[in-house]
Design a protein around this motif. Structure first.
Motif, PDB file in Angstrom:
ATOM      1  N   VAL A 164       0.844  -1.207   0.000  1.00 20.30           N
ATOM      2  CA  VAL A 164       0.000   0.000   0.000  1.00 20.30           C
ATOM      3  C   VAL A 164       0.874   1.250   0.000  1.00 20.30           C
ATOM      4  CG1 VAL A 164      -1.652   1.385   1.349  1.00 20.30           C
ATOM      5  CG2 VAL A 164      -1.977  -1.090   1.137  1.00 20.30           C
ATOM      6  N   LEU A 165       1.850   1.274   0.877  1.00 22.27           N
ATOM      7  CA  LEU A 165       2.734   2.437   0.976  1.00 22.27           C
ATOM      8  C   LEU A 165       3.472   2.677  -0.337  1.00 22.27           C
ATOM      9  CD1 LEU A 165       4.160   1.797   4.557  1.00 22.27           C
ATOM     10  CD2 LEU A 165       2.156   3.156   3.900  1.00 22.27           C
ATOM     11  N   LYS A 166       3.905   1.596  -0.961  1.00 26.60           N
ATOM     12  CA  LYS A 166       4.610   1.701  -2.242  1.00 26.60           C
ATOM     13  C   LYS A 166       3.682   2.206  -3.342  1.00 26.60           C
ATOM     14  CE  LYS A 166       7.755  -1.233  -2.926  1.00 26.60           C
ATOM     15  NZ  LYS A 166       8.577  -2.418  -3.149  1.00 26.60           N
ATOM     16  N   ILE A 167       2.447   1.699  -3.389  1.00 25.36           N
ATOM     17  CA  ILE A 167       1.490   2.126  -4.420  1.00 25.36           C
ATOM     18  C   ILE A 167       1.156   3.604  -4.249  1.00 25.36           C
ATOM     19  CG2 ILE A 167      -0.887   1.858  -5.255  1.00 25.36           C
ATOM     20  CD1 ILE A 167       1.019  -0.326  -6.250  1.00 25.36           C
ATOM     21  N   TYR A 168       0.928   4.054  -3.033  1.00 21.35           N
ATOM     22  CA  TYR A 168       0.648   5.476  -2.802  1.00 21.35           C
ATOM     23  C   TYR A 168       1.822   6.337  -3.260  1.00 21.35           C
ATOM     24  CZ  TYR A 168      -3.902   5.528  -0.542  1.00 21.35           C
ATOM     25  OH  TYR A 168      -5.249   5.458  -0.300  1.00 21.35           O
TER      26      TYR A 168
ATOM     27  N   LEU B 289      -5.356  -5.112  -8.732  1.00 16.23           N
ATOM     28  CA  LEU B 289      -4.194  -4.230  -8.705  1.00 16.23           C
ATOM     29  C   LEU B 289      -3.152  -4.668  -9.728  1.00 16.23           C
ATOM     30  CD1 LEU B 289      -2.748  -1.818  -7.460  1.00 16.23           C
ATOM     31  CD2 LEU B 289      -1.900  -3.366  -5.673  1.00 16.23           C
ATOM     32  N   ASP B 290      -2.982  -5.960  -9.882  1.00  8.59           N
ATOM     33  CA  ASP B 290      -2.066  -6.513 -10.884  1.00  8.59           C
ATOM     34  C   ASP B 290      -2.412  -5.944 -12.265  1.00  8.59           C
ATOM     35  OD1 ASP B 290      -0.801  -8.263 -12.790  1.00  8.59           O
ATOM     36  OD2 ASP B 290      -0.763  -9.856 -11.300  1.00  8.59           O
ATOM     37  N   TYR B 291      -3.678  -6.001 -12.613  1.00  5.98           N
ATOM     38  CA  TYR B 291      -4.114  -5.475 -13.920  1.00  5.98           C
ATOM     39  C   TYR B 291      -3.921  -3.960 -14.014  1.00  5.98           C
ATOM     40  CZ  TYR B 291      -6.863  -3.667 -17.677  1.00  5.98           C
ATOM     41  OH  TYR B 291      -7.247  -2.955 -18.780  1.00  5.98           O
ATOM     42  N   LEU B 292      -4.260  -3.243 -12.968  1.00  4.03           N
ATOM     43  CA  LEU B 292      -4.128  -1.787 -12.990  1.00  4.03           C
ATOM     44  C   LEU B 292      -2.672  -1.352 -13.180  1.00  4.03           C
ATOM     45  CD1 LEU B 292      -6.660  -0.965 -10.137  1.00  4.03           C
ATOM     46  CD2 LEU B 292      -6.981  -0.546 -12.592  1.00  4.03           C
ATOM     47  N   LEU B 293      -1.747  -2.109 -12.628  1.00  3.96           N
ATOM     48  CA  LEU B 293      -0.327  -1.817 -12.833  1.00  3.96           C
ATOM     49  C   LEU B 293       0.063  -2.019 -14.293  1.00  3.96           C
ATOM     50  CD1 LEU B 293       0.976  -3.314  -9.543  1.00  3.96           C
ATOM     51  CD2 LEU B 293       1.614  -1.065 -10.388  1.00  3.96           C
ATOM     52  N   LEU B 294      -0.491  -3.049 -14.907  1.00  4.08           N
ATOM     53  CA  LEU B 294      -0.242  -3.283 -16.329  1.00  4.08           C
ATOM     54  C   LEU B 294      -0.728  -2.096 -17.153  1.00  4.08           C
ATOM     55  CD1 LEU B 294       0.532  -5.218 -18.703  1.00  4.08           C
ATOM     56  CD2 LEU B 294      -1.816  -6.066 -18.570  1.00  4.08           C
ATOM     57  N   VAL B 295      -1.924  -1.608 -16.854  1.00  7.14           N
ATOM     58  CA  VAL B 295      -2.479  -0.452 -17.562  1.00  7.14           C
ATOM     59  C   VAL B 295      -1.597   0.776 -17.350  1.00  7.14           C
ATOM     60  CG1 VAL B 295      -4.424   1.164 -17.664  1.00  7.14           C
ATOM     61  CG2 VAL B 295      -4.860  -1.290 -17.518  1.00  7.14           C
ATOM     62  N   ALA B 296      -1.217   1.021 -16.102  1.00 10.58           N
ATOM     63  CA  ALA B 296      -0.386   2.192 -15.793  1.00 10.58           C
ATOM     64  C   ALA B 296       0.944   2.132 -16.545  1.00 10.58           C
ATOM     65  CB  ALA B 296      -0.144   2.284 -14.287  1.00 10.58           C
ATOM     66  N   LYS B 297       1.519   0.947 -16.619  1.00 10.97           N
ATOM     67  CA  LYS B 297       2.781   0.783 -17.353  1.00 10.97           C
ATOM     68  C   LYS B 297       2.566   1.054 -18.837  1.00 10.97           C
ATOM     69  CE  LYS B 297       4.484  -3.360 -18.305  1.00 10.97           C
ATOM     70  NZ  LYS B 297       5.147  -4.656 -18.183  1.00 10.97           N
ATOM     71  N   GLU B 298       1.505   0.480 -19.409  1.00 11.70           N
ATOM     72  CA  GLU B 298       1.268   0.639 -20.848  1.00 11.70           C
ATOM     73  C   GLU B 298       0.858   2.063 -21.222  1.00 11.70           C
ATOM     74  OE1 GLU B 298      -1.162  -2.568 -22.327  1.00 11.70           O
ATOM     75  OE2 GLU B 298       0.383  -4.036 -21.834  1.00 11.70           O
ATOM     76  N   LEU B 299       0.294   2.805 -20.276  1.00 13.53           N
ATOM     77  CA  LEU B 299      -0.026   4.214 -20.527  1.00 13.53           C
ATOM     78  C   LEU B 299       1.187   5.114 -20.324  1.00 13.53           C
ATOM     79  CD1 LEU B 299      -3.552   4.470 -18.859  1.00 13.53           C
ATOM     80  CD2 LEU B 299      -3.025   4.607 -21.310  1.00 13.53           C
ATOM     81  N   GLY B 300       2.274   4.544 -19.859  1.00 14.64           N
ATOM     82  CA  GLY B 300       3.501   5.308 -19.667  1.00 14.64           C
ATOM     83  C   GLY B 300       3.563   6.066 -18.359  1.00 14.64           C
ATOM     84  N   PHE B 301       2.688   5.726 -17.402  1.00 16.25           N
ATOM     85  CA  PHE B 301       2.695   6.398 -16.094  1.00 16.25           C
ATOM     86  C   PHE B 301       3.765   5.833 -15.165  1.00 16.25           C
ATOM     87  CE2 PHE B 301      -2.164   7.113 -16.602  1.00 16.25           C
ATOM     88  CZ  PHE B 301      -1.929   8.104 -17.550  1.00 16.25           C
ATOM     89  N   MET B 302       4.263   4.638 -15.499  1.00 10.89           N
ATOM     90  CA  MET B 302       5.260   3.966 -14.666  1.00 10.89           C
ATOM     91  C   MET B 302       6.356   3.408 -15.561  1.00 10.89           C
ATOM     92  SD  MET B 302       2.890   1.653 -12.156  1.00 10.89           S
ATOM     93  CE  MET B 302       4.238   1.225 -11.086  1.00 10.89           C
TER      94      MET B 302
ATOM     95  N   SER C 197       7.016  -1.208 -12.399  1.00  7.47           N
ATOM     96  CA  SER C 197       5.759  -1.952 -12.489  1.00  7.47           C
ATOM     97  C   SER C 197       6.004  -3.449 -12.339  1.00  7.47           C
ATOM     98  CB  SER C 197       5.085  -1.654 -13.830  1.00  7.47           C
ATOM     99  OG  SER C 197       3.952  -2.456 -14.005  1.00  7.47           O
ATOM    100  N   ASP C 198       7.003  -3.961 -13.050  1.00  4.42           N
ATOM    101  CA  ASP C 198       7.297  -5.401 -12.998  1.00  4.42           C
ATOM    102  C   ASP C 198       7.717  -5.843 -11.600  1.00  4.42           C
ATOM    103  OD1 ASP C 198       6.669  -5.454 -15.685  1.00  4.42           O
ATOM    104  OD2 ASP C 198       8.764  -5.543 -16.358  1.00  4.42           O
ATOM    105  N   SER C 199       8.460  -4.990 -10.914  1.00  7.40           N
ATOM    106  CA  SER C 199       8.890  -5.305  -9.546  1.00  7.40           C
ATOM    107  C   SER C 199       7.688  -5.384  -8.602  1.00  7.40           C
ATOM    108  CB  SER C 199       9.876  -4.242  -9.071  1.00  7.40           C
ATOM    109  OG  SER C 199      10.164  -4.401  -7.708  1.00  7.40           O
ATOM    110  N   ILE C 200       6.783  -4.435  -8.735  1.00  8.30           N
ATOM    111  CA  ILE C 200       5.592  -4.429  -7.871  1.00  8.30           C
ATOM    112  C   ILE C 200       4.683  -5.613  -8.210  1.00  8.30           C
ATOM    113  CG2 ILE C 200       3.518  -3.146  -7.209  1.00  8.30           C
ATOM    114  CD1 ILE C 200       5.157  -0.561  -7.664  1.00  8.30           C
ATOM    115  N   ILE C 201       4.561  -5.932  -9.488  1.00  3.48           N
ATOM    116  CA  ILE C 201       3.752  -7.090  -9.886  1.00  3.48           C
ATOM    117  C   ILE C 201       4.327  -8.374  -9.290  1.00  3.48           C
ATOM    118  CG2 ILE C 201       3.111  -8.537 -11.870  1.00  3.48           C
ATOM    119  CD1 ILE C 201       2.585  -5.879 -13.407  1.00  3.48           C
ATOM    120  N   SER C 202       5.643  -8.475  -9.197  1.00  2.00           N
ATOM    121  CA  SER C 202       6.269  -9.637  -8.552  1.00  2.00           C
ATOM    122  C   SER C 202       5.874  -9.718  -7.078  1.00  2.00           C
ATOM    123  CB  SER C 202       7.793  -9.581  -8.668  1.00  2.00           C
ATOM    124  OG  SER C 202       8.188  -9.769  -9.987  1.00  2.00           O
ATOM    125  N   GLU C 203       5.833  -8.564  -6.421  1.00  2.15           N
ATOM    126  CA  GLU C 203       5.396  -8.537  -5.018  1.00  2.15           C
ATOM    127  C   GLU C 203       3.937  -8.977  -4.899  1.00  2.15           C
ATOM    128  OE1 GLU C 203       6.365  -4.991  -2.680  1.00  2.15           O
ATOM    129  OE2 GLU C 203       7.878  -4.501  -4.205  1.00  2.15           O
TER     130      GLU C 203
END
Length: 121
Positions: free
Chosen positions: A17-21, A76-89, A94-100
């Motif tokens: 949570v802290l990392k996502i914020y 959240l896994d999917y939302l990180l994928l979207v954020a990465k593909e939109l260039g926000f991350m 993104s890949d590191s957080i998805i591993s977590e």
């Protein structure tokens, strides 16, 4: 009733949570009520549902809340994928957080399986 803080999966999801914020704080302001909010809410939902389930009367109820936490982890896994593909991350972040998240999903599955087998014993 179990103390949720005793679960390693709760601790890992709390740190997530802290990392996502932190990550979403750099998203475009136009995403404040969209992707930023959705990612923050999905991340908070994971440890929140673990905590709520621990406060319930039965292990069956705990399992139900662990399933909800797992669903939020998948979201959240999917939302990180979207954020990465939109260039926000950056992809490596993104890949590191998805591993977590994958580890948290495995831990939730294992905990659910353990509790369910004790219910059937």
């Amino acid at each position: 009733m179990v103390n949720y803080k005793n679960y390693k999966v709760w601790e890992k999801s709390h740190h997530l949570v802290l990392k996502i914020y932190d990550v979403t704080s750099s998203f475009p302001k136009s995403e404040m009520y969209n992707l930023t909010s959705q990612m923050n809410r999905a991340s908070v939902s994971i440890p929140t549902n673990i905590a709520e389930g621990c406060g319930r009367e039965t292990e069956k109820e705990l399992v139900r809340f662990l399933y909800i936490a797992s669903g939020s982890a998948h979201e959240l896994d999917y939302l990180l994928l979207v954020a990465k593909e939109l260039g926000f991350m950056k992809p490596h972040i993104s890949d590191s957080i998805i591993s977590e998240i994958d580890e948290i999903k495995r831990m939730l599955f294992s905990l659910i399986k353990t509790i369910k087998s004790s219910l059937n014993a």
